[in-house]
Design a protein around this motif. Structure first.
Motif, short mmCIF file in Angstrom:
data_model
loop_
_atom_site.label_atom_id
_atom_site.label_comp_id
_atom_site.label_asym_id
_atom_site.label_seq_id
_atom_site.Cartn_x
_atom_site.Cartn_y
_atom_site.Cartn_z
N ALA A 125 18.87 33.80 80.43
CA ALA A 125 19.68 34.94 80.00
C ALA A 125 21.10 34.72 80.50
O ALA A 125 21.31 34.41 81.67
N VAL A 126 22.07 34.84 79.62
CA VAL A 126 23.48 34.70 79.98
C VAL A 126 24.15 36.02 79.64
O VAL A 126 24.09 36.49 78.51
N CYS A 127 24.80 36.64 80.63
CA CYS A 127 25.40 37.96 80.44
C CYS A 127 26.83 37.96 80.96
O CYS A 127 27.18 37.18 81.85
N ALA A 128 27.65 38.83 80.42
CA ALA A 128 29.02 39.03 80.88
C ALA A 128 29.38 40.49 80.63
O ALA A 128 28.79 41.16 79.78
N VAL A 129 30.36 40.97 81.37
CA VAL A 129 30.81 42.35 81.22
C VAL A 129 32.24 42.34 80.68
O VAL A 129 33.03 41.47 81.04
N VAL A 130 32.52 43.27 79.79
CA VAL A 130 33.88 43.45 79.27
C VAL A 130 34.20 44.94 79.35
O VAL A 130 33.30 45.78 79.40
N PRO A 137 32.07 39.84 73.48
CA PRO A 137 32.31 38.39 73.54
C PRO A 137 31.43 37.65 72.53
O PRO A 137 30.37 38.13 72.14
N THR A 138 31.86 36.46 72.14
CA THR A 138 31.04 35.60 71.29
C THR A 138 30.03 34.88 72.17
O THR A 138 30.17 34.85 73.39
N ALA A 139 29.05 34.26 71.54
CA ALA A 139 28.05 33.49 72.30
C ALA A 139 28.71 32.34 73.05
O ALA A 139 28.34 32.03 74.18
N VAL A 140 29.71 31.72 72.45
CA VAL A 140 30.42 30.62 73.11
C VAL A 140 31.16 31.14 74.34
O VAL A 140 31.13 30.52 75.40
N GLN A 141 31.82 32.29 74.20
CA GLN A 141 32.52 32.88 75.36
C GLN A 141 31.53 33.21 76.47
O GLN A 141 31.82 32.99 77.65
N LEU A 142 30.38 33.76 76.11
CA LEU A 142 29.37 34.07 77.13
C LEU A 142 28.91 32.81 77.84
O LEU A 142 28.75 32.79 79.05
N ALA A 143 28.70 31.76 77.09
CA ALA A 143 28.20 30.51 77.68
C ALA A 143 29.21 29.92 78.64
O ALA A 143 28.84 29.31 79.65
N THR A 144 30.51 30.09 78.36
CA THR A 144 31.52 29.48 79.23
C THR A 144 31.87 30.33 80.43
O THR A 144 32.31 29.81 81.43
N ARG A 145 31.67 31.65 80.37
CA ARG A 145 32.04 32.48 81.52
C ARG A 145 30.92 33.41 81.98
O ARG A 145 31.12 34.22 82.86
#
Length: 147
Positions: A125-130, A137-145
Motif C-alpha cells: 500500500a502506498v499512501c500520501a496526504v495532500v 495525486p496521480t499513481a506516479v506521484q504517489l509512487a515517488t513520494r
C-alpha cells in the motif's frame, strides 16, 4: 507412414488428466481447446496455436495435450503415456491491481496520521496526504513520494 496434412491437437488444464477428460474439456470449452494443425513437409512438423479459455490471473495450472491425425476411417490417437509426457506447469500473469480500502484513519501523534488499509491480494500500500483543496495525486506521484 507419411505424416497427415491435418490433425487436431487438443489441450486442457487438469489435475488428473486422461485423453477422455481432455477431449471433454475441449468440447465443453471449460479449460480445454482444440486446434487444427497444418503439417509442413518442408519443415517436417506441424504447428498451431491453442488458446485455453477461462483461466484466472495469477494462478498455477498444469497443461496437458494430445494429438490425433486425420487418418481415415479411424484417426491415430496419442497414448495416455504420450499425453502425460506433454505436462507443462505454467502460471498465468496477474494483470489486475489489488483493490485497496481504507478501513480507518486516525491521528497517531502530533502531525501524524495512521491508516489501516486492506488489500484484496498480497502487495504494497502506498499512501500520501495532500491538502483538502488540492487535486488528488496521480499513481506516479504517489509512487515517488508515498510512504
Amino acid at each position: 507412414g507419411v505424416p497427415d496434412i491435418y490433425g487436431p491437437t487438443t489441450c486442457a488444464l487438469d489435475t488428473s488428466p486422461t485423453i477422455q477428460r481432455i477431449r471433454a474439456a475441449a468440447l465443453a470449452g471449460t479449460g480445454g481447446a482444440s486446434s487444427k494443425v497444418h503439417y509442413s513437409l518442408e519443415l517436417g512438423y506441424g504447428e498451431a496455436f491453442v488458446t485455453l479459455p477461462r483461466l484466472l490471473a495469477g494462478r498455477e495450472y498444469d497443461v496437458y495435450c494430445f494429438a490425433e491425425d486425420a487418418e481415415l476411417p479411424e484417426p491415430n490417437v496419442a497414448t495416455e503415456l504420450q499425453m502425460q509426457a506433454t505436462h507443462r506447469p505454467t502460471t498465468t500473469r496477474d494483470t489486475t491491481p489489488p483493490t485497496l480500502t481504507i478501513i480507518e484513519a486516525r491521528q497517531s501523534g502530533q502531525g501524524q496520521l495512521t491508516l489501516s488499509v486492506q488489500l484484496s491480494e498480497p502487495g504494497t500500500a502506498v499512501c500520501a496526504v495532500v491538502n483538502s483543496r488540492q487535486h488528488a495525486p496521480t499513481a506516479v506521484q504517489l509512487a515517488t513520494r508515498g510512504a
